[in-house]
Design an enzyme around this catalytic site. Structure first.
Site, PDB file in Angstrom:
ATOM      1  N   GLY A   1      11.259 -10.566  27.181  1.00 39.88           N
ATOM      2  CA  GLY A   1      10.656  -9.312  27.633  1.00 39.88           C
ATOM      3  C   GLY A   1      11.737  -8.289  27.882  1.00 39.88           C
ATOM      4  O   GLY A   1      12.573  -8.037  27.019  1.00 39.88           O
TER       5      GLY A   1
ATOM      6  N   LYS B   1       0.864  -1.188   0.000  1.00 39.88           N
ATOM      7  CA  LYS B   1       0.000   0.000   0.000  1.00 39.88           C
ATOM      8  C   LYS B   1       0.896   1.231   0.000  1.00 39.88           C
ATOM      9  O   LYS B   1       1.597   1.499   0.967  1.00 39.88           O
ATOM     10  CB  LYS B   1      -0.918   0.021   1.221  1.00 39.88           C
ATOM     11  CG  LYS B   1      -1.958   1.124   1.171  1.00 39.88           C
ATOM     12  CD  LYS B   1      -2.891   1.076   2.382  1.00 39.88           C
ATOM     13  CE  LYS B   1      -4.029   2.057   2.216  1.00 39.88           C
ATOM     14  NZ  LYS B   1      -3.570   3.444   2.032  1.00 39.88           N
TER      15      LYS B   1
ATOM     16  N   PHE C   1      -3.879 -17.431  31.984  1.00 39.63           N
ATOM     17  CA  PHE C   1      -2.909 -18.308  32.618  1.00 39.63           C
ATOM     18  C   PHE C   1      -3.630 -19.565  33.111  1.00 39.63           C
ATOM     19  O   PHE C   1      -4.686 -19.466  33.725  1.00 39.63           O
ATOM     20  CB  PHE C   1      -2.261 -17.569  33.791  1.00 39.63           C
ATOM     21  CG  PHE C   1      -0.936 -18.114  34.199  1.00 39.63           C
ATOM     22  CD1 PHE C   1      -0.816 -18.961  35.287  1.00 39.63           C
ATOM     23  CD2 PHE C   1       0.210 -17.775  33.505  1.00 39.63           C
ATOM     24  CE1 PHE C   1       0.415 -19.457  35.679  1.00 39.63           C
ATOM     25  CE2 PHE C   1       1.446 -18.260  33.891  1.00 39.63           C
ATOM     26  CZ  PHE C   1       1.552 -19.110  34.972  1.00 39.63           C
TER      27      PHE C   1
ATOM     28  N   ASP D   1      14.678  -7.996  36.894  1.00 38.89           N
ATOM     29  CA  ASP D   1      13.510  -7.272  36.379  1.00 38.89           C
ATOM     30  C   ASP D   1      13.718  -5.769  36.574  1.00 38.89           C
ATOM     31  O   ASP D   1      13.632  -5.268  37.704  1.00 38.89           O
ATOM     32  CB  ASP D   1      12.258  -7.756  37.108  1.00 38.89           C
ATOM     33  CG  ASP D   1      10.980  -7.178  36.510  1.00 38.89           C
ATOM     34  OD1 ASP D   1       9.918  -7.388  37.109  1.00 38.89           O
ATOM     35  OD2 ASP D   1      11.060  -6.503  35.463  1.00 38.89           O
TER      36      ASP D   1
ATOM     37  N   HIS E   1       5.604 -22.244  30.995  1.00 36.83           N
ATOM     38  CA  HIS E   1       6.321 -21.884  32.222  1.00 36.83           C
ATOM     39  C   HIS E   1       6.558 -23.159  33.032  1.00 36.83           C
ATOM     40  O   HIS E   1       5.653 -23.997  33.154  1.00 36.83           O
ATOM     41  CB  HIS E   1       5.504 -20.889  33.049  1.00 36.83           C
ATOM     42  CG  HIS E   1       5.349 -19.547  32.387  1.00 36.83           C
ATOM     43  ND1 HIS E   1       5.998 -18.416  32.824  1.00 36.83           N
ATOM     44  CD2 HIS E   1       4.614 -19.164  31.309  1.00 36.83           C
ATOM     45  CE1 HIS E   1       5.675 -17.391  32.057  1.00 36.83           C
ATOM     46  NE2 HIS E   1       4.834 -17.815  31.116  1.00 36.83           N
TER      47      HIS E   1
END
Length: 847
Positions: free
Chosen positions: A715, A257, A612, A680, A660
């Site tokens: 992540g 496009k 989950f 983290d 997990h």
């Protein structure tokens, strides 16, 4: 060089063919020692591309089901077939129906290949690296053999493009090359050609192999006997319906496009007119395009296309076009349909036939002519959209391959956008205290005769935009709002204008009350009347025959809807995910197999509802094994585990996008076999901070006798993992990990925190030790993540981690490529015999 293979290397080739019925060359093992290669497009029971490399007097051969790709991220399955004689390298024609390989064969590419190591050793070891010097295929390539599955007789390889200057992630290779390198014919022309079923096209002595092949000539006024000539009249263009997901199946072709002005070009000799979608004559405005068509001297042609301009990064961009028109910079015309040819109206013909005629009409254009034929790809709509979006383009237009041209908005043309954009009417503006001109535009769309307010647009302007729009507002000013309703807080400072100007706006989405979120001004649209601006809402794409693909089977598991898209932004389907897990399954099961699992399921793909799931609620195939575990509460629940590829396949069938795992196996639930620290970071920190923390943690654990392995989480973070022999229980394991996390936080409180609280984490990295308690889980190595980009949890080496820039650096394609290239990054993981001994606990201050 080793001696040539014995003559029986062609035994299988000859056994499969009846040379009294097929004119394929019977051939023999040649004595020559050249390095030719050939690719033949082969429409047999299913379309594929035969890839052949000359070695030891024969052509080593592979059937590449989807054809070669210039995108290094595309790993194309290549099934090893029997050796072919060198004479087969000139084969083009038809093989009689009912014979082995019956169908049409095109000589699609040819040239020489340059092995980068001993090719015989490479074939034996399953890794062949080489450089191609073909007419279409160039640069570095690799063939890598996949490990055979139980009972599998054929050799499955992957054909992979190396990352070099000839690679191209947009990958126009197959779409742009649909004719023979030897004769210039299409597959249809070969199938209906002369009676000879094969011919040798190898150059004779003295022939110039680089001499230009004849091109189809352009149509002229006399090209059609009795056809009318003259400048064709304008007609309304066909318009596309916006959909959220592109259609799939071979009935559809997909084009880029372009981000510009829709234009119909009428040409007859040197007389040319350029019309907008509403029939405005903008020939003067698009003078470079008109002059280019005048140079071609087409006779009585009407061509549909888009005028656009290239941004510095190579994409077409509407704001760049606006600037190019204003400043006299280069513009281009992308031709995608032909309505009139040599005075003959061909709009009723199927799209693919019109495009073939258009291709021939524009063949052999001089390099300095700003006219381009718009290529297309047949089928694989989601995959095409994924590649186009990844390359930063606006989206795709999907068209029914067999449909006629109709001058109205239809559902035989569909458009799918990567980001949302459309036209809005400007009904007012707000003044600015900080810049000249104005602060924001007030925009809306028409509905049932009312102008519906859609929000404020305050970004995307440059200085010229501000001055130009301010001048237009001064002439269009009015006292009352043109909108049916306007929020009170907007009305207080607003200035109103007649709703005559149309702006193109990019935005992410609408809020629940219909207001634009994150809008950005792209430019004024002067080719569309304001009264025609309506809100475009995506319709459903038409279902393909058979829904989302016919049911199939993988690893003994029935797979429904294999073409269902699970990652819309990348076009990754269920079948793609199954291909990935089949390729990495053996490596993944070493870390995931035999361990209790918790699952993240997204039955409709990651763009829809995900949830989950810890316990079996019924409906899963038996390949997802079950084990009864007594939970900390004292209740007994049924958990899942997998122990073979069929288990992973069953999970994908049930919409599992994340696996997990517990830190222990089902045969010793109370004895963890690994430690895992999840680093983290707070929102304000970058990956460099996480990477540095991972190395610091590695060094700390190494100092007390624990070897560790890094894994990107897919992540923001990194997992630092230490394998254990199964001696300590959960209480000791968690206590040890907690003490390590607390020690890091005590020693460097400005960098680390050992408490989960978000408020305490600001500007720091949470050293998450809580995954080391009974019942807690962590993402499994090689598992996909239900996140944008189709990232995966990627085991890497410490040396590799030093050069990685984000925790989601790998997706299913790039991680598979890395695994094939360098093998298992943790080869000694299961050889480690380390445990939480008194020495280790004492070093951590726990004994």
């Amino acid at each position: 060089m080793a001696e040539a293979r014995p003559p029986d290397s062609l035994k299988e080739y000859k056994r499969k063919r009846d040379f009294s019925r097929t004119a394929e060359p019977e051939g023999r093992v040649a004595t020559g020692r050249g390095f030719s290669f050939v690719v033949q497009k082969h429409a047999a029971r299913r379309l594929h591309y035969d890839f052949r490399l000359e070695l030891d007097g024969v052509l080593k051969s592979w059937a590449v089901t989807k054809g070669p790709s210039l995108d290094p991220g595309e790993k194309r399955l290549a099934v090893r077939t029997e050796d072919h004689p060198l004479d087969y390298g000139g084969f083009e024609g038809t093989i009689p129906k009912g014979e082995y390989g019956g169908g049409t064969v095109m000589l699609w590419d040819r040239g020489t290949w340059e092995p980068l190591h001993d090719p015989r050793e490479g074939l034996a070891e399953g890794k062949l690296h080489f450089v191609l010097h073909g007419e279409r295929l160039k640069g570095g390539w690799a063939l890598v053999r996949l490990r055979p599955r139980s009972g599998e007789k054929r050799e499955n390889w992957l054909l992979i493009k190396e990352r070099d200057e000839t690679a191209d992630e947009v990958d126009p290779l197959l779409a742009q090359n649909v004719t023979s390198v030897a004769t210039g014919r299409s597959m249809e022309e070969i199938a209906t050609g002369n009676s000879a079923v094969w011919r040798s096209n190898r150059p004779k002595d003295g022939d110039d192999p680089d001499a230009p092949r004849p091109k189809p000539r352009r149509a002229t006024k006399s090209a059609k006997a009795g056809a009318a000539s003259g400048l064709p009249d304008f007609r309304p263009p066909q318009l596309a319906t916006l959909v959220a997901v592109p259609p799939d199946g071979r009935d559809w072709v997909h084009e880029l496009k372009y981000d510009g002005y829709r234009v119909l070009v009428a040409a007859d000799g040197t007389e040319v007119r350029c019309y907008t979608r509403n029939g405005l004559d903008w020939t003067a405005r698009f003078r470079p395009v008109a002059d280019a068509f005048a140079r071609l001297g087409l006779g009585g042609a009407l061509i549909d296309g888009e005028v656009a301009a290239f941004a510095p990064d190579g994409r077409t961009d509407f704001s760049t076009l606006q600037a190019a028109l204003k400043e006299g910079r280069p513009i281009a015309f992308f031709a995608f349909d032909l309505l009139v040819e040599a005075g003959e109206d061909i709009a009723a013909l199927p799209l693919t036939e019109r495009k073939e005629r258009l291709r021939a009409l524009l063949a052999g254009l001089p390099a300095d002519v700003p006219i381009h034929y718009s290529e297309h790809i047949r089928g694989e709509g989601q995959a095409v959209l994924g590649r186009i979006c990844a390359a930063g383009h606006e989206g795709i237009v999907s068209k029914r391959a067999d449909a006629p041209y109709r001058g109205e908005r239809t559902r035989s043309w569909l458009k799918t956008k990567c980001t949302r954009r459309q036209e809005f009417v400007i009904g007012g503006w707000t003044p600015s205290d900080k810049r000249r001109g104005f602060r924001s535009l007030l925009v809306g769309t028409w509905k049932d005769g009312r102008l519906v307010y859609a929000g404020r647009v305050g970004t995307g302007f440059d200085g010229d935009d501000l001055e130009m729009l301010a001048a237009r507002f001064e002439r269009l000013g009015r006292k009352d709002p043109p909108f049916a309703e306007v929020p009170r807080e907007v009305r207080r400072k607003a200035r109103w204008v007649e709703p005559e100007l149309v702006a193109e706006i990019a935005f992410t989405e609408f809020t629940s009350d219909g207001i634009l979120r994150h809008p950005s001004f792209q430019g004024l649209r002067e080719d569309k009347p304001a009264r025609e601006v309506r809100l475009e809402t995506p319709a459903d794409a038409p279902a393909r025959p058979g829904g989302e693909g016919e049911d199939t089977e993988r690893a003994g598991i029935r797979i429904t809807s294999p073409n269902k898209v699970l990652f819309p932004g990348q076009g990754v389907t269920k079948a793609d995910l199954l291909d990935y897990y089949e390729a990495v399954g053996e490596a993944m099961l070493r870390y995931v197999g035999g361990r209790p699992l918790s699952l993240v399921r997204c039955p409709q793909g990651r763009g829809r509802k995900c949830f989950f799931q810890k316990h079996d609620t019924g409906g899963f195939p038996d390949a997802m094994r079950r084990v009864m575990i007594t939970e900390n509460s004292g209740e007994t629940e049924q958990y899942f585990y997998v122990d073979d590829l069929a288990g992973l396949v069953a999970g994908v069938q049930m919409g599992v996008l994340e696996f997990h795992l517990w830190g222990s196996r089902i045969d010793a639930i109370e004895k963890p076999e690994r430690l895992v620290f999840d680093l983290d970071p707070d929102e304000g920190l970058g990956f460099a901070d996480v990477r540095r923390a991972a190395f610091d943690l590695r060094d700390r654990l190494d100092a007390i006798g624990l070897a560790t392995y890094p894994m990107l989480t897919g992540g923001k973070g990194v997992h630092v993992i230490a394998p254990l022999v199964r001696r300590a229980g959960w209480v000791e394991t968690k206590a040890f990990c907690k003490r390590i996390a607390e020690a890091m936080a005590e020693e460097e409180p400005g960098r680390f925190v050992a408490i989960m609280s978000k408020a305490r984490r600001k500007g720091r990295i949470f050293v998450d030790y809580l995954r080391n308690e009974r019942g807690s889980t962590a993402i499994g190595p090689y598992s996909t993540r239900a996140r944008e980009g189709a990232p995966v949890a990627a085991p890497v080496t410490w040396d590799e981690l030093a050069g990685i820039e984000r925790g989601s650096a790998f997706d299913i394609r790039s991680l598979l490529a890395l695994l094939l290239e360098r093998g298992d990054p943790w080869p000694d993981y299961f050889k480690q015999k380390q445990s939480l001994t008194k020495t280790v606990l004492r070093a951590a201050g726990l004994a």
